[in-house]
Write a protein that holds these residues in place. Structure first.
Motif, PDB file in Angstrom:
ATOM      1  N   VAL A  59       1.036  -0.729   0.265  1.00  0.00           N
ATOM      2  CA  VAL A  59       0.342  -0.354  -0.032  1.00  0.00           C
ATOM      3  C   VAL A  59       0.918   1.206   0.292  1.00  0.00           C
ATOM      4  N   TYR A  66      -3.906   3.468   2.516  1.00  0.00           N
ATOM      5  CA  TYR A  66      -5.350   3.392   3.064  1.00  0.00           C
ATOM      6  C   TYR A  66      -5.564   3.816   4.440  1.00  0.00           C
ATOM      7  N   ASP A  68      -5.843   2.278   7.298  1.00  0.00           N
ATOM      8  CA  ASP A  68      -6.274   1.221   8.458  1.00  0.00           C
ATOM      9  C   ASP A  68      -4.836   0.358   9.019  1.00  0.00           C
TER      10      ASP A  68
END
Length: 115
Positions: A59, A66, A68
């Motif tokens: 990511v 994101y 997260d």
């Protein structure tokens, strides 16, 4: 719908041509190594599981972010800054190589149509 299939055909031709070149192979190896280094780093320093480490590394390299997962240690945050810059560079180089090859394919197709 037909245009979409033509686009995918050209993209697949482009990717096949790209992966025959040493430059693209070197980019793939560099990306794989950096992804592996990030995965190992986040697993050892941030105490993430291997799958979370790999996911976070991907990511970050893909510049998706994101949010997260995130580093909690100072060294992890500093590493992520450098890692993100490397990721941006690799993604930019990869997109440039693919775009250049797409332009080459388009020029070849235009020359064939002109003849």
């Amino acid at each position: 719908m037909f245009g979409l299939f033509i686009g995918f055909k050209r993209l697949s031709q482009c990717l096949v041509r790209c992966f025959k070149k040493e430059e693209t192979k070197a980019l793939l190896v560099a990306t794989s190594i950096i992804l592996l280094v990030g995965t190992i780093f986040y697993h050892n320093v941030e105490k993430m599981s291997f799958i979370d480490s790999f996911y976070f590394s991907f990511v970050t390299l893909a510049t998706i972010g994101y949010g997260d997962l995130h580093p909690v240690t100072v060294i992890g945050k500093l590493f992520t800054v450098i890692y993100g810059i490397l990721g941006l560079g690799l993604v930019s180089l990869s997109v440039g190589v693919i775009a250049r090859e797409l332009v080459n394919i388009r020029n070849i197709n235009q020359k064939k149509n002109d003849d």
